[in-house]
Motif scaffolding. Structure first.
Motif, PDB file in Angstrom:
ATOM      1  N   VAL A   4       0.870  -1.164   0.000  1.00  0.00           N
ATOM      2  CA  VAL A   4       0.000   0.000   0.000  1.00  0.00           C
ATOM      3  C   VAL A   4       0.910   1.218   0.000  1.00  0.00           C
ATOM      4  O   VAL A   4       1.702   1.421   0.930  1.00  0.00           O
ATOM      5  CB  VAL A   4      -0.940   0.005   1.221  1.00  0.00           C
ATOM      6  N   LEU A   5       0.824   2.014  -1.063  1.00  0.00           N
ATOM      7  CA  LEU A   5       1.791   3.072  -1.337  1.00  0.00           C
ATOM      8  C   LEU A   5       1.157   4.435  -1.076  1.00  0.00           C
ATOM      9  O   LEU A   5       0.187   4.826  -1.742  1.00  0.00           O
ATOM     10  CB  LEU A   5       2.268   2.968  -2.790  1.00  0.00           C
ATOM     11  N   ALA A  30       0.057  -4.161  -5.534  1.00  0.00           N
ATOM     12  CA  ALA A  30       0.449  -2.805  -5.166  1.00  0.00           C
ATOM     13  C   ALA A  30      -0.733  -1.874  -5.370  1.00  0.00           C
ATOM     14  O   ALA A  30      -1.360  -1.875  -6.428  1.00  0.00           O
ATOM     15  CB  ALA A  30       1.634  -2.336  -6.004  1.00  0.00           C
ATOM     16  N   PHE A  31      -1.036  -1.092  -4.334  1.00  0.00           N
ATOM     17  CA  PHE A  31      -2.174  -0.183  -4.361  1.00  0.00           C
ATOM     18  C   PHE A  31      -1.707   1.229  -4.011  1.00  0.00           C
ATOM     19  O   PHE A  31      -1.535   1.557  -2.833  1.00  0.00           O
ATOM     20  CB  PHE A  31      -3.249  -0.631  -3.368  1.00  0.00           C
ATOM     21  N   PRO A  32      -1.481   2.094  -5.010  1.00  0.00           N
ATOM     22  CA  PRO A  32      -1.167   3.489  -4.710  1.00  0.00           C
ATOM     23  C   PRO A  32      -2.438   4.231  -4.297  1.00  0.00           C
ATOM     24  O   PRO A  32      -3.502   4.041  -4.900  1.00  0.00           O
ATOM     25  CB  PRO A  32      -0.635   4.032  -6.039  1.00  0.00           C
ATOM     26  N   VAL A  71       4.049   1.585   2.702  1.00  0.00           N
ATOM     27  CA  VAL A  71       5.174   2.391   2.229  1.00  0.00           C
ATOM     28  C   VAL A  71       4.733   3.850   2.191  1.00  0.00           C
ATOM     29  O   VAL A  71       3.710   4.185   1.582  1.00  0.00           O
ATOM     30  CB  VAL A  71       5.638   1.964   0.823  1.00  0.00           C
ATOM     31  N   GLY A  72       5.495   4.707   2.845  1.00  0.00           N
ATOM     32  CA  GLY A  72       5.185   6.129   2.845  1.00  0.00           C
ATOM     33  C   GLY A  72       6.347   6.938   2.317  1.00  0.00           C
ATOM     34  O   GLY A  72       7.489   6.767   2.751  1.00  0.00           O
ATOM     35  N   HIS A  73       6.059   7.819   1.367  1.00  0.00           N
ATOM     36  CA  HIS A  73       7.068   8.723   0.818  1.00  0.00           C
ATOM     37  C   HIS A  73       6.963  10.076   1.510  1.00  0.00           C
ATOM     38  O   HIS A  73       5.864  10.627   1.633  1.00  0.00           O
ATOM     39  CB  HIS A  73       6.845   8.893  -0.688  1.00  0.00           C
ATOM     40  N   SER A  74       8.081  10.592   1.991  1.00  0.00           N
ATOM     41  CA  SER A  74       8.158  11.945   2.529  1.00  0.00           C
ATOM     42  C   SER A  74       7.136  12.143   3.653  1.00  0.00           C
ATOM     43  O   SER A  74       7.175  11.433   4.662  1.00  0.00           O
ATOM     44  CB  SER A  74       7.956  12.941   1.378  1.00  0.00           C
ATOM     45  N   TRP A  75       6.188  13.081   3.492  1.00  0.00           N
ATOM     46  CA  TRP A  75       5.145  13.276   4.505  1.00  0.00           C
ATOM     47  C   TRP A  75       4.384  11.984   4.798  1.00  0.00           C
ATOM     48  O   TRP A  75       3.917  11.769   5.923  1.00  0.00           O
ATOM     49  CB  TRP A  75       4.161  14.358   4.018  1.00  0.00           C
ATOM     50  N   GLY A  76       4.278  11.086   3.810  1.00  0.00           N
ATOM     51  CA  GLY A  76       3.533   9.846   3.977  1.00  0.00           C
ATOM     52  C   GLY A  76       4.035   8.968   5.105  1.00  0.00           C
ATOM     53  O   GLY A  76       3.329   8.054   5.547  1.00  0.00           O
ATOM     54  N   ARG A  90      -3.044  -6.340  10.437  1.00  0.00           N
ATOM     55  CA  ARG A  90      -3.034  -6.412   8.966  1.00  0.00           C
ATOM     56  C   ARG A  90      -1.688  -6.003   8.363  1.00  0.00           C
ATOM     57  O   ARG A  90      -1.495  -6.121   7.163  1.00  0.00           O
ATOM     58  CB  ARG A  90      -4.128  -5.514   8.379  1.00  0.00           C
ATOM     59  N   VAL A  91      -0.781  -5.495   9.185  1.00  0.00           N
ATOM     60  CA  VAL A  91       0.469  -4.922   8.679  1.00  0.00           C
ATOM     61  C   VAL A  91       1.636  -5.869   8.907  1.00  0.00           C
ATOM     62  O   VAL A  91       1.906  -6.276  10.047  1.00  0.00           O
ATOM     63  CB  VAL A  91       0.751  -3.559   9.343  1.00  0.00           C
ATOM     64  N   ALA A  92       2.343  -6.227   7.820  1.00  0.00           N
ATOM     65  CA  ALA A  92       3.503  -7.112   7.906  1.00  0.00           C
ATOM     66  C   ALA A  92       4.810  -6.338   8.019  1.00  0.00           C
ATOM     67  O   ALA A  92       5.769  -6.815   8.624  1.00  0.00           O
ATOM     68  CB  ALA A  92       3.554  -8.023   6.680  1.00  0.00           C
ATOM     69  N   LYS A  93       4.845  -5.127   7.427  1.00  0.00           N
ATOM     70  CA  LYS A  93       6.087  -4.345   7.433  1.00  0.00           C
ATOM     71  C   LYS A  93       5.745  -2.894   7.133  1.00  0.00           C
ATOM     72  O   LYS A  93       4.743  -2.595   6.473  1.00  0.00           O
ATOM     73  CB  LYS A  93       7.055  -4.876   6.374  1.00  0.00           C
ATOM     74  N   VAL A  94       6.590  -1.995   7.614  1.00  0.00           N
ATOM     75  CA  VAL A  94       6.465  -0.572   7.321  1.00  0.00           C
ATOM     76  C   VAL A  94       7.777  -0.109   6.694  1.00  0.00           C
ATOM     77  O   VAL A  94       8.854  -0.354   7.247  1.00  0.00           O
ATOM     78  CB  VAL A  94       6.166   0.245   8.592  1.00  0.00           C
TER      79      VAL A  94
END
Length: 233
Positions: A4-5, A30-32, A71-76, A90-94
């Motif tokens: 999840v992007l 992959a889900f942006p 997956v978070g980019h910058s502010w994400g 539900r979360v396997a990795k950050v």
């Protein structure tokens, strides 16, 4: 794996499309996502960090996703941290990608130098809908430096004003590692846009950065290398 992007400030799901396609080509999902207020025509006023966090949670639950790699980019990096605390089952990795790794009670704007933080706050207060924009000059110098101007213009024209609450709201949670969720930090080699060195943010989750080529916008200029790094993180 199911990725999840989450995009950074001013960006939408479009920024992740090249990376998402390469992840999918390797047999993974992959889900942006686009955050509330950051699609053309949407009302951006009065949005808070909670709106972004709730949106991500709802999308994961609506699609019934499990073993999610956030997956978070910058502010994400901020909303994905809160999401991991909200639905850890539900979360396997950050994975933080050239991203802000939040500390309890410290907003993304608070990470800036005092004069920069004051500028952002003043811009939000002066905006009729409480958003903050980004000038092309700053984008050229710090986000996509050294890239041909035509490509800079193309990317810049897709940006939208960022809801001020997203910048000013702090989280009341600890690092995701306290949940027992694995975390990684991917850093663009020529990143000039982060408020602090990427290695300093990575140290907050106890890891060394995984380096990828390019600037803060390497998800646009180096999607192949970034996809490989995310898959291997």
């Amino acid at each position: 794996m199911t990725f999840v992007l989450v995009p950074g400030a001013w960006h939408g799901a479009w920024a992740w499309h090249g990376v998402a396609q390469r992840i999918q080509a390797r047999g993974q999902q992959a889900f942006p996502l686009t955050m509330p207020g950051l699609a053309p025509g949407e009302d951006s006023s009065n949005l808070r960090m909670e709106d972004a966090v709730s949106h991500i949670v709802k999308e994961i639950e609506r699609r019934n996703l499990h073993d999610v790699v956030l997956v978070g980019h910058s502010w994400g990096g901020a909303p994905i941290t809160a999401v991991a605390h909200r639905i850890p089952e539900r979360v396997a990795k950050v994975i933080y990608y050239s991203a802000f790794v939040p500390q309890r009670g410290v907003s993304m704007n608070d990470e800036n130098l005092p004069e920069n933080a004051a500028y952002v706050r003043a811009a939000i207060e002066a905006s009729p809908n409480g958003t903050v924009g980004l000038s092309f000059e700053l984008f050229q110098q710090f986000f996509m430096q050294g890239v041909p101007e035509a490509a800079q213009r193309l990317a810049f024209d897709l940006l939208l004003p960022h809801p001020g609450g997203y910048m000013l709201d702090a989280l009341d949670v600890d690092p995701v590692t306290t949940l027992g969720i694995p975390a990684a930090y991917v850093l663009a080699e020529q990143d000039l846009a982060l408020a602090r060195p990427g290695a300093e943010f990575a140290a907050r989750i106890g890891v060394a950065p995984i380096m990828v080529p390019g600037t803060h916008e390497s998800l646009l200029t180096h999607p192949e290398e970034l996809a490989e790094a995310l898959l291997g993180a």
